[in-house]
Design a protein around this motif. Structure first.
Motif, PDB file in Angstrom:
ATOM      1  N   LEU A  28       0.836  -1.195   0.000  1.00 42.85           N
ATOM      2  CA  LEU A  28       0.000   0.000   0.000  1.00 42.85           C
ATOM      3  C   LEU A  28       0.873   1.248   0.000  1.00 42.85           C
ATOM      4  O   LEU A  28       1.967   1.251   0.581  1.00 42.85           O
ATOM      5  CB  LEU A  28      -0.885   0.019   1.246  1.00 42.85           C
ATOM      6  CG  LEU A  28      -2.052  -0.966   1.280  1.00 42.85           C
ATOM      7  CD1 LEU A  28      -2.601  -1.067   2.700  1.00 42.85           C
ATOM      8  CD2 LEU A  28      -3.152  -0.535   0.311  1.00 42.85           C
ATOM      9  N   PRO A  29       0.415   2.327  -0.620  1.00 41.03           N
ATOM     10  CA  PRO A  29       1.176   3.579  -0.551  1.00 41.03           C
ATOM     11  C   PRO A  29       1.325   4.048   0.894  1.00 41.03           C
ATOM     12  O   PRO A  29       0.422   3.861   1.723  1.00 41.03           O
ATOM     13  CB  PRO A  29       0.317   4.563  -1.350  1.00 41.03           C
ATOM     14  CG  PRO A  29      -0.536   3.712  -2.231  1.00 41.03           C
ATOM     15  CD  PRO A  29      -0.795   2.450  -1.456  1.00 41.03           C
ATOM     16  N   HIS A  39      -4.291   8.150   1.142  1.00 40.93           N
ATOM     17  CA  HIS A  39      -3.422   7.020   1.477  1.00 40.93           C
ATOM     18  C   HIS A  39      -3.596   6.584   2.928  1.00 40.93           C
ATOM     19  O   HIS A  39      -3.554   5.383   3.237  1.00 40.93           O
ATOM     20  CB  HIS A  39      -1.962   7.384   1.194  1.00 40.93           C
ATOM     21  CG  HIS A  39      -1.681   7.524  -0.268  1.00 40.93           C
ATOM     22  ND1 HIS A  39      -0.761   8.411  -0.779  1.00 40.93           N
ATOM     23  CD2 HIS A  39      -2.228   6.892  -1.345  1.00 40.93           C
ATOM     24  CE1 HIS A  39      -0.731   8.315  -2.106  1.00 40.93           C
ATOM     25  NE2 HIS A  39      -1.617   7.397  -2.461  1.00 40.93           N
ATOM     26  N   ALA A 122      -9.114   3.550  -5.618  1.00 41.53           N
ATOM     27  CA  ALA A 122      -7.656   3.434  -5.568  1.00 41.53           C
ATOM     28  C   ALA A 122      -7.209   2.031  -5.189  1.00 41.53           C
ATOM     29  O   ALA A 122      -6.214   1.521  -5.724  1.00 41.53           O
ATOM     30  CB  ALA A 122      -7.091   4.460  -4.579  1.00 41.53           C
ATOM     31  N   GLN A 126      -4.827  -0.347  -7.323  1.00 39.20           N
ATOM     32  CA  GLN A 126      -3.606  -0.822  -6.676  1.00 39.20           C
ATOM     33  C   GLN A 126      -3.482  -2.336  -6.774  1.00 39.20           C
ATOM     34  O   GLN A 126      -2.388  -2.873  -6.938  1.00 39.20           O
ATOM     35  CB  GLN A 126      -3.590  -0.382  -5.212  1.00 39.20           C
ATOM     36  CG  GLN A 126      -2.274  -0.622  -4.490  1.00 39.20           C
ATOM     37  CD  GLN A 126      -1.193   0.368  -4.886  1.00 39.20           C
ATOM     38  OE1 GLN A 126      -1.480   1.383  -5.498  1.00 39.20           O
ATOM     39  NE2 GLN A 126       0.041   0.062  -4.555  1.00 39.20           N
ATOM     40  N   GLN A 129      -2.018  -3.232 -10.092  1.00 39.42           N
ATOM     41  CA  GLN A 129      -0.600  -2.862 -10.134  1.00 39.42           C
ATOM     42  C   GLN A 129       0.241  -3.880  -9.376  1.00 39.42           C
ATOM     43  O   GLN A 129       1.305  -4.300  -9.851  1.00 39.42           O
ATOM     44  CB  GLN A 129      -0.400  -1.470  -9.531  1.00 39.42           C
ATOM     45  CG  GLN A 129       1.069  -1.023  -9.524  1.00 39.42           C
ATOM     46  CD  GLN A 129       1.235   0.372  -8.959  1.00 39.42           C
ATOM     47  OE1 GLN A 129       0.349   1.218  -9.087  1.00 39.42           O
ATOM     48  NE2 GLN A 129       2.374   0.623  -8.321  1.00 39.42           N
TER      49      GLN A 129
END
Length: 300
Positions: A28-29, A39, A122, A126, A129
Motif C-alpha cells: 500500500l502507498p 493514502h 484506488a 492498486q 498494479q
C-alpha cells in the motif's frame, strides 16, 4: 510435489495472516505520500483487521501447487485489496449504508463519502498494479492472472452479483436465483483467490482446474450460507459489523428462504462437497480442506 508442512492449522493461519499484513504494509502507498488523507484512509481500512479468507485460500492453493513466496504475497495482497474496496463501497450510504466494519467505523464515517469512494477506486487500481509487478512468473501466465482477476471483480463477477443483490431488496428470490447471485457476489472472488494462488506456482491442467472449480463453488456458497446464518444469530460485537442488517433491509437470504436449521445443514453439505472435490490431490490439499472447515465452522 511435497506434502504440506506439519505445522498445525491454527499456527499456519496466524503465520499467513502475519505475512499478508506485512505484505500489505509494503504494497500500500505510505500515509506520508501525497495525497495524505487518501493514502491514510486506504491503510486505515485495509490494515489490522479482517479474517483474510481470500489470502488464506491463495496460500492454501499455493501450498498445493508450489507457489513462489514473493508471487504468493502479491497475489494475496491483490485479492485482499479488491475485497476491501468492495467492502468500502458496499458500506456507503448509496448501497448498504453501514457504519461498522471489522469492528471500527466504516471509511465514510471515519472520513467522508468522497474519500470512501476514492479509497475503493484506488484500492482496485492498486490491486492490479500489485499483480502486474510480479516479476518471477512467465509473462503469458501473468497476463492470464490479470484477466482472471478482472473477470472475477467485474460485472460478470463480484460487481454483477452486488448489482443483483441491490435490485433484489424486498423481492422473493428462488433458491436458484439466490445461488446465482452469490456465486457472482461472493463466489467469484473466492474462486479467483484459489486459482491465482495455484498459478503463482505453475500452470494448472484442465482436470486440476475442474477440481479447483468444484471446490471453489462449494466454499463460495458455503461462505454466504454461513454469513446469512451468522447475520441472523450473532451479535454486532462478535461479527465486527452490524448484525441483523439483512433482515432489517428486507434482503433475501438463505435463512429467509430455507430457514435457520436447513441453512446450517446446507453449509455442512457444501463442506463435504468441498472435501470431495479435492480427492484427486490426496493429502497434498490438506490446507484447502482445513480452510473449507474454517469457512463453515467460523463464528464470525
Amino acid at each position: 510435489m511435497t506434502a504440506p508442512a506439519a505445522q498445525p492449522f491454527d499456527a499456519w493461519v496466524q503465520d499467513v495472516q502475519a505475512q499478508v499484513e506485512r505484505a500489505l504494509e509494503t504494497l500500500l502507498p505510505a500515509a506520508a505520500t501525497i495525497p495524505h488523507k487518501l493514502h491514510e484512509a486506504m491503510r486505515y481500512t485495509t490494515l489490522g483487521g479482517g479474517k483474510r479468507i481470500r489470502p488464506l485460500l491463495a496460500y492454501g492453493s499455493g501450498a498445493l501447487f508450489g507457489g513462489e513466496p514473493a508471487a504468493l504475497a502479491r497475489v494475496a495482497g491483490a485479492v485482499e485489496m479488491i475485497h476491501v474496496y468492495s467492502l468500502v463501497h458496499d458500506d456507503m450510504p448509496c448501497m448498504d449504508d453501514d457504519d461498522l466494519r471489522r469492528g471500527k467505523p466504516t471509511v465514510h464515517v471515519a472520513y467522508d463519502e468522497a474519500t470512501a469512494l476514492l479509497v475503493g477506486d484506488a484500492l482496485q487500481a492498486q490491486a492490479f498494479q500489485v499483480l502486474a509487478d510480479i516479476d518471477t512468473l512467465p509473462p503469458a501466465r501473468q497476463v492470464a492472472m490479470l484477466r482472471l482477476l478482472a473477470q472475477a471483480a467485474g460485472s460478470g463477477g463480484m460487481c454483477g452479483g452486488q448489482a443483483i443483490d441491490l435490485d433484489s431488496v424486498g423481492l422473493s428470490l428462488t433458491r436458484d436465483e439466490l445461488e446465482r447471485m452469490h456465486q457472482l457476489k461472493t463466489g467469484a472472488m473466492l474462486r479467483v483467490s484459489v486459482i491465482l494462488g495455484a498459478l503463482a506456482g505453475r500452470d494448472v491442467s484442465p482436470p486440476e482446474m475442474e477440481a479447483l472449480d468444484a471446490y471453489s463453488k462449494a466454499i463460495g456458497l458455503a461462505f454466504q450460507v454461513v454469513d446469512d446464518v451468522l447475520d441472523a444469530t450473532a451479535d454486532s460485537a462478535t461479527l465486527g459489523k452490524t448484525a441483523g442488517k439483512d433482515a432489517a433491509d428486507n434482503k433475501p437470504t438463505y435463512v429467509s428462504i430455507l430457514g435457520l436449521e436447513q441453512s446450517k445443514e446446507l453449509a455442512e453439505q457444501l463442506r463435504r462437497e468441498a472435501h470431495e472435490a479435492l480427492a484427486p490431490f490426496g493429502e497434498q490439499a490438506q490446507r484447502l480442506r482445513e480452510l473449507a472447515d474454517l469457512i463453515v465452522q467460523r463464528k464470525a
